[in-house]
Design a protein around this motif. Structure first.
Motif, PDB file in Angstrom:
ATOM      1  N   TYR A 185      73.856 -81.375 -30.108  1.00 16.26           N
ATOM      2  CA  TYR A 185      73.183 -81.317 -31.829  1.00 16.26           C
ATOM      3  C   TYR A 185      72.554 -79.798 -31.548  1.00 16.26           C
ATOM      4  O   TYR A 185      72.243 -79.065 -32.483  1.00 16.26           O
ATOM      5  CB  TYR A 185      72.187 -82.901 -31.815  1.00 16.26           C
ATOM      6  CG  TYR A 185      71.401 -82.201 -32.851  1.00 16.26           C
ATOM      7  CD1 TYR A 185      71.706 -82.316 -34.707  1.00 16.26           C
ATOM      8  CD2 TYR A 185      70.123 -81.661 -32.802  1.00 16.26           C
ATOM      9  CE1 TYR A 185      71.020 -81.958 -35.476  1.00 16.26           C
ATOM     10  CE2 TYR A 185      68.920 -81.874 -34.481  1.00 16.26           C
ATOM     11  CZ  TYR A 185      69.316 -81.777 -34.902  1.00 16.26           C
ATOM     12  OH  TYR A 185      68.737 -81.795 -36.115  1.00 16.26           O
ATOM     13  N   ASP A 186      71.348 -80.136 -30.127  1.00 16.18           N
ATOM     14  CA  ASP A 186      70.631 -78.601 -29.480  1.00 16.18           C
ATOM     15  C   ASP A 186      71.221 -77.257 -30.198  1.00 16.18           C
ATOM     16  O   ASP A 186      71.081 -76.453 -30.023  1.00 16.18           O
ATOM     17  CB  ASP A 186      69.963 -78.245 -29.014  1.00 16.18           C
ATOM     18  CG  ASP A 186      68.142 -79.787 -28.944  1.00 16.18           C
ATOM     19  OD1 ASP A 186      68.289 -79.841 -30.245  1.00 16.18           O
ATOM     20  OD2 ASP A 186      68.350 -80.350 -27.881  1.00 16.18           O
ATOM     21  N   VAL A 187      72.558 -77.251 -29.329  1.00 13.83           N
ATOM     22  CA  VAL A 187      73.264 -75.971 -29.390  1.00 13.83           C
ATOM     23  C   VAL A 187      73.735 -75.953 -30.617  1.00 13.83           C
ATOM     24  O   VAL A 187      73.222 -75.082 -31.791  1.00 13.83           O
ATOM     25  CB  VAL A 187      74.548 -76.211 -28.636  1.00 13.83           C
ATOM     26  CG1 VAL A 187      75.437 -75.113 -28.421  1.00 13.83           C
ATOM     27  CG2 VAL A 187      73.697 -76.518 -26.992  1.00 13.83           C
ATOM     28  N   LEU A 188      74.109 -76.963 -31.716  1.00 12.80           N
ATOM     29  CA  LEU A 188      74.558 -76.164 -32.999  1.00 12.80           C
ATOM     30  C   LEU A 188      73.863 -76.110 -33.765  1.00 12.80           C
ATOM     31  O   LEU A 188      73.915 -75.321 -35.062  1.00 12.80           O
ATOM     32  CB  LEU A 188      75.398 -77.282 -33.269  1.00 12.80           C
ATOM     33  CG  LEU A 188      77.322 -77.375 -32.614  1.00 12.80           C
ATOM     34  CD1 LEU A 188      77.665 -78.915 -33.383  1.00 12.80           C
ATOM     35  CD2 LEU A 188      77.981 -77.062 -32.520  1.00 12.80           C
ATOM     36  N   VAL A 189      72.424 -76.535 -33.757  1.00 13.84           N
ATOM     37  CA  VAL A 189      71.947 -75.868 -34.455  1.00 13.84           C
ATOM     38  C   VAL A 189      70.600 -74.889 -34.245  1.00 13.84           C
ATOM     39  O   VAL A 189      70.085 -73.929 -35.765  1.00 13.84           O
ATOM     40  CB  VAL A 189      70.474 -77.179 -35.245  1.00 13.84           C
ATOM     41  CG1 VAL A 189      71.393 -78.744 -35.640  1.00 13.84           C
ATOM     42  CG2 VAL A 189      69.950 -77.503 -33.668  1.00 13.84           C
ATOM     43  N   SER A 190      71.005 -74.708 -33.131  1.00 12.14           N
ATOM     44  CA  SER A 190      70.551 -72.801 -32.962  1.00 12.14           C
ATOM     45  C   SER A 190      70.796 -71.863 -33.472  1.00 12.14           C
ATOM     46  O   SER A 190      72.197 -71.986 -34.047  1.00 12.14           O
ATOM     47  CB  SER A 190      70.009 -73.301 -31.306  1.00 12.14           C
ATOM     48  OG  SER A 190      71.954 -72.910 -30.651  1.00 12.14           O
ATOM     49  N   ASP A 191      70.217 -70.903 -33.643  1.00 13.65           N
ATOM     50  CA  ASP A 191      70.908 -69.277 -33.767  1.00 13.65           C
ATOM     51  C   ASP A 191      70.966 -68.888 -32.426  1.00 13.65           C
ATOM     52  O   ASP A 191      72.238 -68.287 -32.562  1.00 13.65           O
ATOM     53  CB  ASP A 191      69.989 -68.787 -34.991  1.00 13.65           C
ATOM     54  CG  ASP A 191      69.703 -69.345 -36.126  1.00 13.65           C
ATOM     55  OD1 ASP A 191      70.880 -69.951 -36.637  1.00 13.65           O
ATOM     56  OD2 ASP A 191      68.526 -69.754 -36.189  1.00 13.65           O
ATOM     57  N   TRP A 192      70.333 -69.396 -32.101  1.00 13.05           N
ATOM     58  CA  TRP A 192      70.673 -68.488 -29.895  1.00 13.05           C
ATOM     59  C   TRP A 192      70.180 -69.090 -28.921  1.00 13.05           C
ATOM     60  O   TRP A 192      69.734 -70.353 -29.014  1.00 13.05           O
ATOM     61  CB  TRP A 192      69.636 -66.856 -29.881  1.00 13.05           C
ATOM     62  CG  TRP A 192      69.943 -66.027 -30.971  1.00 13.05           C
ATOM     63  CD1 TRP A 192      69.357 -65.456 -31.839  1.00 13.05           C
ATOM     64  CD2 TRP A 192      70.549 -64.967 -30.818  1.00 13.05           C
ATOM     65  NE1 TRP A 192      69.577 -64.386 -32.521  1.00 13.05           N
ATOM     66  CE2 TRP A 192      70.562 -63.935 -32.651  1.00 13.05           C
ATOM     67  CE3 TRP A 192      71.506 -64.257 -29.324  1.00 13.05           C
ATOM     68  CZ2 TRP A 192      71.700 -62.937 -31.984  1.00 13.05           C
ATOM     69  CZ3 TRP A 192      72.047 -63.653 -29.799  1.00 13.05           C
ATOM     70  CH2 TRP A 192      72.519 -62.374 -30.749  1.00 13.05           C
ATOM     71  N   LEU A 193      71.241 -68.808 -28.024  1.00 17.99           N
ATOM     72  CA  LEU A 193      70.700 -70.160 -26.179  1.00 17.99           C
ATOM     73  C   LEU A 193      70.503 -68.710 -25.734  1.00 17.99           C
ATOM     74  O   LEU A 193      71.201 -67.434 -25.784  1.00 17.99           O
ATOM     75  CB  LEU A 193      72.499 -70.419 -26.450  1.00 17.99           C
ATOM     76  CG  LEU A 193      72.794 -71.668 -27.241  1.00 17.99           C
ATOM     77  CD1 LEU A 193      74.260 -72.978 -26.746  1.00 17.99           C
ATOM     78  CD2 LEU A 193      72.045 -72.805 -27.404  1.00 17.99           C
ATOM     79  N   VAL A 194      69.132 -69.133 -24.696  1.00 18.14           N
ATOM     80  CA  VAL A 194      69.228 -68.018 -24.462  1.00 18.14           C
ATOM     81  C   VAL A 194      69.232 -68.456 -22.427  1.00 18.14           C
ATOM     82  O   VAL A 194      67.755 -69.579 -21.817  1.00 18.14           O
ATOM     83  CB  VAL A 194      67.422 -67.793 -23.907  1.00 18.14           C
ATOM     84  CG1 VAL A 194      67.084 -66.632 -22.889  1.00 18.14           C
ATOM     85  CG2 VAL A 194      67.561 -66.637 -25.506  1.00 18.14           C
ATOM     86  N   PHE A 195      69.699 -68.309 -21.734  1.00 17.22           N
ATOM     87  CA  PHE A 195      69.788 -68.800 -20.246  1.00 17.22           C
ATOM     88  C   PHE A 195      69.697 -67.971 -19.275  1.00 17.22           C
ATOM     89  O   PHE A 195      68.715 -66.617 -19.611  1.00 17.22           O
ATOM     90  CB  PHE A 195      71.534 -68.939 -19.509  1.00 17.22           C
ATOM     91  CG  PHE A 195      71.829 -70.583 -20.736  1.00 17.22           C
ATOM     92  CD1 PHE A 195      71.707 -71.929 -20.394  1.00 17.22           C
ATOM     93  CD2 PHE A 195      72.959 -69.601 -22.094  1.00 17.22           C
ATOM     94  CE1 PHE A 195      72.254 -73.035 -21.026  1.00 17.22           C
ATOM     95  CE2 PHE A 195      73.235 -70.802 -22.708  1.00 17.22           C
ATOM     96  CZ  PHE A 195      73.106 -72.045 -22.382  1.00 17.22           C
ATOM     97  N   THR A 196      68.900 -67.959 -18.039  1.00 15.24           N
ATOM     98  CA  THR A 196      68.348 -67.484 -16.793  1.00 15.24           C
ATOM     99  C   THR A 196      70.106 -67.452 -16.167  1.00 15.24           C
ATOM    100  O   THR A 196      70.861 -68.951 -16.375  1.00 15.24           O
ATOM    101  CB  THR A 196      67.578 -67.330 -15.899  1.00 15.24           C
ATOM    102  OG1 THR A 196      67.507 -69.132 -15.978  1.00 15.24           O
ATOM    103  CG2 THR A 196      66.629 -67.216 -17.105  1.00 15.24           C
ATOM    104  N   THR A 197      69.762 -66.657 -15.023  1.00 11.61           N
ATOM    105  CA  THR A 197      71.579 -66.659 -14.308  1.00 11.61           C
ATOM    106  C   THR A 197      71.517 -68.643 -13.016  1.00 11.61           C
ATOM    107  O   THR A 197      73.061 -68.665 -13.361  1.00 11.61           O
ATOM    108  CB  THR A 197      71.614 -65.562 -13.514  1.00 11.61           C
ATOM    109  OG1 THR A 197      70.245 -65.382 -12.754  1.00 11.61           O
ATOM    110  CG2 THR A 197      71.545 -64.158 -14.230  1.00 11.61           C
ATOM    111  N   ASP A 198      70.377 -68.999 -12.640  1.00 14.19           N
ATOM    112  CA  ASP A 198      70.363 -69.970 -13.042  1.00 14.19           C
ATOM    113  C   ASP A 198      70.145 -70.948 -13.604  1.00 14.19           C
ATOM    114  O   ASP A 198      70.711 -72.444 -12.975  1.00 14.19           O
ATOM    115  CB  ASP A 198      68.791 -70.072 -11.544  1.00 14.19           C
ATOM    116  CG  ASP A 198      68.073 -69.921 -12.339  1.00 14.19           C
ATOM    117  OD1 ASP A 198      67.975 -69.697 -13.610  1.00 14.19           O
ATOM    118  OD2 ASP A 198      66.462 -70.273 -11.870  1.00 14.19           O
ATOM    119  N   THR A 199      70.322 -71.377 -14.445  1.00 10.21           N
ATOM    120  CA  THR A 199      70.438 -72.694 -15.794  1.00 10.21           C
ATOM    121  C   THR A 199      71.428 -72.604 -16.397  1.00 10.21           C
ATOM    122  O   THR A 199      72.158 -73.367 -16.965  1.00 10.21           O
ATOM    123  CB  THR A 199      69.596 -72.026 -16.805  1.00 10.21           C
ATOM    124  OG1 THR A 199      69.325 -71.036 -17.288  1.00 10.21           O
ATOM    125  CG2 THR A 199      68.183 -72.604 -15.961  1.00 10.21           C
TER     126      THR A 199
END
Length: 213
Positions: A185-199
């Motif tokens: 749900y959180d992925v689909l309702v978001s406009d952007w996903l921000v990760f770091t290389t370790d996550t």
């Protein structure tokens, strides 16, 4: 060919690249599974505390309002029957759970489908690190603006990265989650996903939670 993505710093500069797990970011999204999992996830959030009183639970009404025969009126046994004002409710809602059982494999497939969709839409940003030595909301906000992450943002932050978590927590358009909390749900309702290389999610470790890939 294994998918890859540029790794950037908080200044927006490209500092390298990272290989993505093809089993997570390179599959064909399964729309039906995503729909079913999101529906179940939203249903589980419902409180289910609504309640009405039946005729047995309404106060009063112990005496028969009038005798059975001879009055010319319809027979009545209690003034707390559903047809009376102030009476009980027939077939009204009662407290219940709306939770739906969803297979773990389906939950994982839905999350991988959502992540693959976001990657195909070029809506994923990977940072080398946030590099915050203290909670700084302004620095985090400026970094997101520099990276072009506008609208609703889901930031996946390591559990021990307290400074970044606190920095992003005050931004209303940013939802901070730990790697194990990421869900469809959180992925689909978001406009952007921000990760770091370790996550960045990987299929190598065993998934132990609903949101784990």
């Amino acid at each position: 060919m294994m998918p890859s993505i540029d790794v950037r710093n908080i200044s927006g500069d490209t500092v390298g690249s990272a290989d993505l797990d093809e089993a997570i970011f390179g599959i064909e999204p399964n729309l039906a599974v995503m729909h079913q999992v999101v529906t179940a996830q939203l249903a589980a959030k419902r409180a289910g505390t609504q309640s009405t009183k039946t005729r047995a639970e309404v106060r009063g009404g112990g005496a028969k309002p009038w005798k059975q025969k001879g009055t010319g009126r319809a027979r009545q046994g209690s003034i707390r029957a559903p047809q009376w004002r102030g009476g009980g409710v027939a077939l009204g809602p009662k407290p219940r759970s709306y939770a739906q059982k969803t297979p773990k494999k389906m939950i994982k497939l839905a999350l991988r489908s959502a992540l693959s969709d976001r990657f195909a839409s070029e809506r994923i940003i990977v940072l080398d690190s946030w590099g915050l030595d203290a909670p700084k909301t302004k620095t985090a906000r400026v970094a997101l603006e520099t990276l072009g992450a506008s609208g609703r943002v889901v930031a996946v932050v390591a559990r021990d990265d307290v400074n970044t978590t606190k920095s992003l927590a005050n931004l209303q358009h940013v939802h901070v989650v730990q790697p194990g909390e990421l869900n469809t749900y959180d992925v689909l309702v978001s406009d952007w996903l921000v990760f770091t290389t370790d996550t960045l999610p990987s299929s190598a470790p065993a998934a132990t939670e609903e949101g784990a890939a």
